[in-house]
Motif scaffolding. Structure first.
Motif, PDB file in Angstrom:
ATOM      1  N   GLU A 146      74.694  14.758  53.350  1.00  0.00           N
ATOM      2  CA  GLU A 146      74.950  13.354  53.053  1.00  0.00           C
ATOM      3  C   GLU A 146      75.149  13.096  51.566  1.00  0.00           C
ATOM      4  O   GLU A 146      76.047  12.350  51.167  1.00  0.00           O
ATOM      5  N   THR A 147      74.314  13.694  50.721  1.00  0.00           N
ATOM      6  CA  THR A 147      74.478  13.493  49.281  1.00  0.00           C
ATOM      7  C   THR A 147      75.794  14.102  48.793  1.00  0.00           C
ATOM      8  O   THR A 147      76.446  13.567  47.899  1.00  0.00           O
ATOM      9  N   THR A 148      76.175  15.217  49.398  1.00  0.00           N
ATOM     10  CA  THR A 148      77.451  15.834  49.031  1.00  0.00           C
ATOM     11  C   THR A 148      78.624  14.936  49.416  1.00  0.00           C
ATOM     12  O   THR A 148      79.566  14.753  48.637  1.00  0.00           O
ATOM     13  N   ALA A 149      78.567  14.376  50.632  1.00  0.00           N
ATOM     14  CA  ALA A 149      79.654  13.510  51.097  1.00  0.00           C
ATOM     15  C   ALA A 149      79.832  12.297  50.183  1.00  0.00           C
ATOM     16  O   ALA A 149      80.954  11.915  49.849  1.00  0.00           O
ATOM     17  N   VAL A 150      78.725  11.688  49.761  1.00  0.00           N
ATOM     18  CA  VAL A 150      78.803  10.514  48.894  1.00  0.00           C
ATOM     19  C   VAL A 150      79.278  10.909  47.493  1.00  0.00           C
ATOM     20  O   VAL A 150      80.105  10.220  46.893  1.00  0.00           O
ATOM     21  N   THR A 151      78.806  12.023  46.989  1.00  0.00           N
ATOM     22  CA  THR A 151      79.132  12.433  45.616  1.00  0.00           C
ATOM     23  C   THR A 151      80.601  12.777  45.454  1.00  0.00           C
ATOM     24  O   THR A 151      81.258  12.331  44.501  1.00  0.00           O
ATOM     25  N   VAL A 152      81.143  13.579  46.364  1.00  0.00           N
ATOM     26  CA  VAL A 152      82.536  14.024  46.199  1.00  0.00           C
ATOM     27  C   VAL A 152      83.536  12.892  46.409  1.00  0.00           C
ATOM     28  O   VAL A 152      84.709  13.031  46.035  1.00  0.00           O
ATOM     29  N   ALA A 153      83.095  11.777  46.968  1.00  0.00           N
ATOM     30  CA  ALA A 153      84.000  10.646  47.200  1.00  0.00           C
ATOM     31  C   ALA A 153      84.137   9.745  45.972  1.00  0.00           C
ATOM     32  O   ALA A 153      84.943   8.813  45.991  1.00  0.00           O
ATOM     33  N   GLN A 154      83.392  10.026  44.904  1.00  0.00           N
ATOM     34  CA  GLN A 154      83.397   9.140  43.734  1.00  0.00           C
ATOM     35  C   GLN A 154      84.501   9.526  42.751  1.00  0.00           C
ATOM     36  O   GLN A 154      84.871  10.696  42.641  1.00  0.00           O
ATOM     37  N   PRO A 155      85.017   8.545  41.988  1.00  0.00           N
ATOM     38  CA  PRO A 155      86.161   8.787  41.107  1.00  0.00           C
ATOM     39  C   PRO A 155      85.805   9.365  39.740  1.00  0.00           C
ATOM     40  O   PRO A 155      86.681   9.855  39.042  1.00  0.00           O
ATOM     41  N   ASP A 156      84.554   9.272  39.311  1.00  0.00           N
ATOM     42  CA  ASP A 156      84.182   9.770  37.985  1.00  0.00           C
ATOM     43  C   ASP A 156      82.734  10.244  38.015  1.00  0.00           C
ATOM     44  O   ASP A 156      82.006  10.045  38.992  1.00  0.00           O
ATOM     45  N   ARG A 157      82.332  10.926  36.937  1.00  0.00           N
ATOM     46  CA  ARG A 157      81.017  11.556  36.909  1.00  0.00           C
ATOM     47  C   ARG A 157      79.881  10.541  36.950  1.00  0.00           C
ATOM     48  O   ARG A 157      78.856  10.774  37.577  1.00  0.00           O
ATOM     49  N   ARG A 158      80.042   9.421  36.277  1.00  0.00           N
ATOM     50  CA  ARG A 158      78.970   8.414  36.275  1.00  0.00           C
ATOM     51  C   ARG A 158      78.682   7.926  37.688  1.00  0.00           C
ATOM     52  O   ARG A 158      77.530   7.879  38.116  1.00  0.00           O
ATOM     53  N   SER A 159      79.720   7.559  38.430  1.00  0.00           N
ATOM     54  CA  SER A 159      79.514   7.074  39.784  1.00  0.00           C
ATOM     55  C   SER A 159      79.062   8.198  40.711  1.00  0.00           C
ATOM     56  O   SER A 159      78.322   7.963  41.668  1.00  0.00           O
ATOM     57  N   ALA A 160      79.479   9.440  40.428  1.00  0.00           N
ATOM     58  CA  ALA A 160      79.023  10.573  41.230  1.00  0.00           C
ATOM     59  C   ALA A 160      77.516  10.771  41.069  1.00  0.00           C
ATOM     60  O   ALA A 160      76.793  10.990  42.046  1.00  0.00           O
ATOM     61  N   ARG A 161      77.048  10.695  39.827  1.00  0.00           N
ATOM     62  CA  ARG A 161      75.602  10.827  39.595  1.00  0.00           C
ATOM     63  C   ARG A 161      74.828   9.687  40.233  1.00  0.00           C
ATOM     64  O   ARG A 161      73.759   9.886  40.818  1.00  0.00           O
TER      65      ARG A 161
END
Length: 283
Positions: A146-161
């Motif tokens: 689940e954390t992987t799915a949410v992280t890889v969907a983000q457009p930049d590092r800040r939102s990924a973190r």
């Protein structure tokens, strides 16, 4: 004396002063967004999506608690699994094998093989998140589907973190609380198999995965992976079919690559023949 005017210095994503242009990003890394903003996706939207995933999946810990209690594990053992293992599919595989009368070492081996996929997730997330070394051991505990799915969907590092942190924290807290509640309330439910609660976590993950399969290649890969897992499930130990189903990705990519190269090769051959014929006429 004339006063020299220096060019304004730029401020980096974390407030550090940079005197020159940023260097090239690492392969696969996400760009750093400016403080307080995310290109194309506000922080509020990232938090909303992360909470939705964390709450939806975290509540399925109740199903694990009930299933684990039905397999004969003690309350302490059940809670320890959620606290220290914290990977739902592996936990369900372990208690399922124990409930079926399997050897504890065999059950643990199957759960281990199923959990190996998180190591591959970590390879990808290490590039996207680029966390400080001191935080990596703690973050590794939250590297799950689940954390992987949410992280890889983000457009930049800040939102990924941000997405990784909110999803991981929400899911970890809820999963452990509902595990405790499920284990304590298992006796009140009676026959846990009749409720089919062991299917809750896989069903939630499939519901999250389905909208991400947008292209034909992704759908074909997912379909082949499911076919491989279902075919190998009766003949291999628990966890191994899931790992082998990952072979669907290179197989589909290889076949798609050959399909795309075919017309190109034929076009190059025809062009070469035309050039040769023209050269012969000129001669």
């Amino acid at each position: 004396m004339a006063e020299q005017t220096a060019p304004p210095e730029s401020t980096g994503a974390i407030g550090a002063i940079s005197a020159g242009p940023p260097g090239p990003a690492a392969p696969g890394a996400l760009p750093d967004g400016p403080p307080g903003t995310s290109p194309g996706k506000p922080d509020a939207a990232v938090v909303r999506d992360a909470l939705a995933v964390g709450i939806a999946v975290g509540l399925s810990g109740f199903a694990f608690g009930v299933t684990a209690a039905g397999s004969g594990l003690s309350l302490l053992q059940i809670c320890a699994l959620s606290l220290f293992v914290f990977t739902g599919a592996s936990q369900f595989a372990l208690v399922g094998a124990l409930a079926a009368g399997g050897n504890p070492y065999t059950a643990a081996a199957g759960a281990f093989f199923l959990g190996v996929r998180n190591a591959f997730y970590g390879l990808r997330l290490s590039q996207l998140l680029a966390l400080p070394r001191a935080l990596r051991p703690f973050a590794a505990h939250w590297v799950i589907d689940e954390t992987t799915a949410v992280t890889v969907a983000q457009p930049d590092r800040r939102s990924a973190r941000l997405g990784f942190t909110v999803t991981g924290l929400t899911l970890y807290v809820l999963w452990n609380l509902t595990t405790l509640m499920g284990a304590m309330g298992a006796e009140a439910l009676g026959d846990t198999e009749a409720w089919g609660l062991d299917a809750a976590s896989p069903a939630v993950f499939l519901a999250l995965l389905a909208p991400m399969l947008r292209s034909t290649t992704e759908r074909v890969t997912a379909g082949l992976a499911v076919l491989l897992a279902l075919t190998l499930l009766p003949v291999l130990p628990a966890g191994v079919p899931v790992l082998l189903s990952a072979l669907a990705a290179p197989v589909v990519l290889f076949l798609m690559g050959r399909r795309r190269r075919g017309p190109a090769v034929e076009g190059d051959t025809a062009k070469q023949e035309t050039t040769t014929e023209k050269g012969g006429r000129d001669a």
